[in-house]
Design a protein around this motif. Structure first.
Motif, PDB file in Angstrom:
ATOM      1  N   GLY A 193      47.512  99.343 117.037  1.00  0.00           N
ATOM      2  CA  GLY A 193      46.745  99.725 118.194  1.00  0.00           C
ATOM      3  C   GLY A 193      45.252  99.668 118.003  1.00  0.00           C
ATOM      4  N   LYS A 194      44.792  99.139 116.864  1.00  0.00           N
ATOM      5  CA  LYS A 194      43.372  99.053 116.581  1.00  0.00           C
ATOM      6  C   LYS A 194      43.006  97.606 116.279  1.00  0.00           C
ATOM      7  CE  LYS A 194      43.185 103.718 114.582  1.00  0.00           C
ATOM      8  NZ  LYS A 194      42.822 104.537 113.392  1.00  0.00           N
ATOM      9  N   GLY A 249      54.320 107.906 122.610  1.00  0.00           N
ATOM     10  CA  GLY A 249      55.350 108.335 121.663  1.00  0.00           C
ATOM     11  C   GLY A 249      55.154 107.744 120.285  1.00  0.00           C
ATOM     12  N   PHE A 250      54.747 106.473 120.240  1.00  0.00           N
ATOM     13  CA  PHE A 250      54.525 105.834 118.944  1.00  0.00           C
ATOM     14  C   PHE A 250      53.294 106.410 118.260  1.00  0.00           C
ATOM     15  CE2 PHE A 250      52.969 102.228 116.291  1.00  0.00           C
ATOM     16  CZ  PHE A 250      54.037 102.190 115.420  1.00  0.00           C
ATOM     17  N   ASP A 251      52.263 106.752 119.038  1.00  0.00           N
ATOM     18  CA  ASP A 251      51.089 107.392 118.452  1.00  0.00           C
ATOM     19  C   ASP A 251      51.455 108.728 117.817  1.00  0.00           C
ATOM     20  OD1 ASP A 251      49.482 105.311 119.227  1.00  0.00           O
ATOM     21  OD2 ASP A 251      48.875 106.240 121.112  1.00  0.00           O
ATOM     22  N   THR A 252      52.317 109.486 118.485  1.00  0.00           N
ATOM     23  CA  THR A 252      52.785 110.757 117.920  1.00  0.00           C
ATOM     24  C   THR A 252      53.596 110.514 116.653  1.00  0.00           C
ATOM     25  OG1 THR A 252      52.862 111.745 120.133  1.00  0.00           O
ATOM     26  CG2 THR A 252      54.108 112.850 118.381  1.00  0.00           C
ATOM     27  N   PHE A 253      54.440 109.475 116.696  1.00  0.00           N
ATOM     28  CA  PHE A 253      55.244 109.133 115.520  1.00  0.00           C
ATOM     29  C   PHE A 253      54.352 108.817 114.326  1.00  0.00           C
ATOM     30  CE2 PHE A 253      56.971 105.735 112.860  1.00  0.00           C
ATOM     31  CZ  PHE A 253      58.123 106.339 112.393  1.00  0.00           C
ATOM     32  N   GLN A 254      53.256 108.088 114.554  1.00  0.00           N
ATOM     33  CA  GLN A 254      52.361 107.723 113.456  1.00  0.00           C
ATOM     34  C   GLN A 254      51.762 108.948 112.772  1.00  0.00           C
ATOM     35  OE1 GLN A 254      49.762 104.144 113.949  1.00  0.00           O
ATOM     36  NE2 GLN A 254      50.397 104.304 116.071  1.00  0.00           N
ATOM     37  N   ARG A 255      51.464 109.990 113.573  1.00  0.00           N
ATOM     38  CA  ARG A 255      50.887 111.206 112.984  1.00  0.00           C
ATOM     39  C   ARG A 255      51.889 111.928 112.101  1.00  0.00           C
ATOM     40  NH1 ARG A 255      48.569 111.674 118.241  1.00  0.00           N
ATOM     41  NH2 ARG A 255      50.177 113.170 118.848  1.00  0.00           N
ATOM     42  N   ARG A 309      57.006  95.531 116.008  1.00  0.00           N
ATOM     43  CA  ARG A 309      57.049  95.395 117.463  1.00  0.00           C
ATOM     44  C   ARG A 309      56.224  96.474 118.138  1.00  0.00           C
ATOM     45  NH1 ARG A 309      61.077  92.331 119.882  1.00  0.00           N
ATOM     46  NH2 ARG A 309      59.969  92.934 121.777  1.00  0.00           N
ATOM     47  N   GLN A 310      56.295  97.696 117.622  1.00  0.00           N
ATOM     48  CA  GLN A 310      55.552  98.799 118.226  1.00  0.00           C
ATOM     49  C   GLN A 310      54.053  98.649 118.034  1.00  0.00           C
ATOM     50  OE1 GLN A 310      56.774 101.307 120.160  1.00  0.00           O
ATOM     51  NE2 GLN A 310      58.719 100.207 120.016  1.00  0.00           N
ATOM     52  N   GLN A 311      53.641  98.116 116.907  1.00  0.00           N
ATOM     53  CA  GLN A 311      52.211  98.021 116.630  1.00  0.00           C
ATOM     54  C   GLN A 311      51.612  96.728 117.153  1.00  0.00           C
ATOM     55  OE1 GLN A 311      51.992  98.275 112.396  1.00  0.00           O
ATOM     56  NE2 GLN A 311      52.126  96.073 112.088  1.00  0.00           N
ATOM     57  N   GLY A 312      52.426  95.895 117.775  1.00  0.00           N
ATOM     58  CA  GLY A 312      51.889  94.721 118.428  1.00  0.00           C
ATOM     59  C   GLY A 312      51.789  93.483 117.578  1.00  0.00           C
TER      60      GLY A 312
END
Length: 291
Positions: free
Chosen positions: A188-189, A6-12, A156-159
């Motif tokens: 995430g990278k 879901g967070f990956d989709t949000f980033q796009r 928090r979402q990106q770690g």
């Protein structure tokens, strides 16, 4: 450290979502405030006037929003910066209100002339501005608060690390090489942070948190393990739980206990225990008097 789907989709779709959020918030504010003003002024104003009032205010507020975002990023309100940055934001809120009031009055003047051929009258400037500022200062700090909460959620979402994050099970790995860069995780990278950009380090259980431009990045290591990986010409241990980068040291404040308080260039304070203070003085060519 993987991010959720879901967070990956949000980033796009991040930018449209962010813009859409503020537009939706301002639109709802216009609707509710216009209805409320229409009820309060029933029979005394034309039906369209409350909508002009609230729409003009919202449009100028939206135009000012990018500047508020820049100000919040440039002078963030955190536990270690709020005392220094809060007075500045109070002054900025006055400027924010002056531009907001001036802009919305100009838009209302144009709208009144176009719709009914009237001249919009703001009334006594100082009295009405004081009333408007009381509303604008709340709006300004509400925006600041929303931005702070959004950043907290984003980190928090990106770690991003928390200062005293719960350590993982098992002993830390202690590599002995002295790298020019450290591997950190973000969005995430994996990225590389220059060792020279690390301002200070703090122990947190089986982690050592690297502080870089106001953010914390964790390395799974102990202080003894990280010491072998740091350039001794640049980094110095000043406390059982702290290292500092001497390039960012601005001030040494002695304390009556024999310890010291170190102030870095960004205003952060780091403790220096008596045990390590002698090494700090010697590093700057100051001999230590025999006790």
């Amino acid at each position: 450290m993987q991010t959720s789907r879901g967070f990956d989709t949000f980033q796009r779709w991040r930018r449209p979502i962010e813009v859409g959020f503020w537009i939706a918030l301002m639109t709802l504010n216009v609707i509710f405030n216009s209805i409320d003003a229409r009820i309060d002024h029933a029979g005394r104003v034309a039906l369209w006037e409350p909508w002009v009032w609230e729409t003009s205010s919202a449009l100028v507020m939206l135009a000012l929003l990018p500047a508020v975002i820049v100000a919040e990023r440039r002078w963030p309100i955190r536990f270690d910066t709020w005392l220094r940055n809060l007075p500045l934001h109070i002054l900025l809120s006055v400027l924010f209100s002056l531009i907001h009031v001036g802009g919305m009055v100009a838009l209302r003047w144009l709208a009144y002339a176009a719709i009914a051929g009237w001249h919009y009258r703001f009334g006594s400037w100082w009295i009405n501005f004081g009333y408007e500022y009381l509303k604008d200062v709340r709006s300004y700090f509400l925006i600041i608060g929303v931005l702070m909460l959004y950043r907290f959620w984003w980190l928090r979402q990106q770690g991003e690390a928390k200062l005293l994050a719960e350590p993982e099970e098992g002993p830390p790995v202690e590599p002995v090489e002295r790298p020019d860069r450290f591997l950190v995780r973000k969005l995430g990278k994996e990225f590389l942070v220059n060792a020279s950009e690390i301002e200070w380090l703090q122990a947190a259980g089986n982690y050592v948190n690297l502080h870089v431009r106001g953010r914390d990045y964790p390395l799974r290591s102990t202080m003894a393990g990280i010491e072998a990986r740091l350039d001794p010409a640049r980094f110095l241990r000043v406390h059982r739980g702290y290292f500092i980068n001497l390039d960012y040291l601005a001030e040494i404040e002695p304390l009556e206990t024999g310890d010291a308080r170190l102030r870095l260039r960004d205003g952060t304070t780091v403790p220096c225990s008596r045990r390590y203070r002698a090494a700090l003085r010697e590093r700057y060519g100051q001999p230590v008097a025999a006790e």
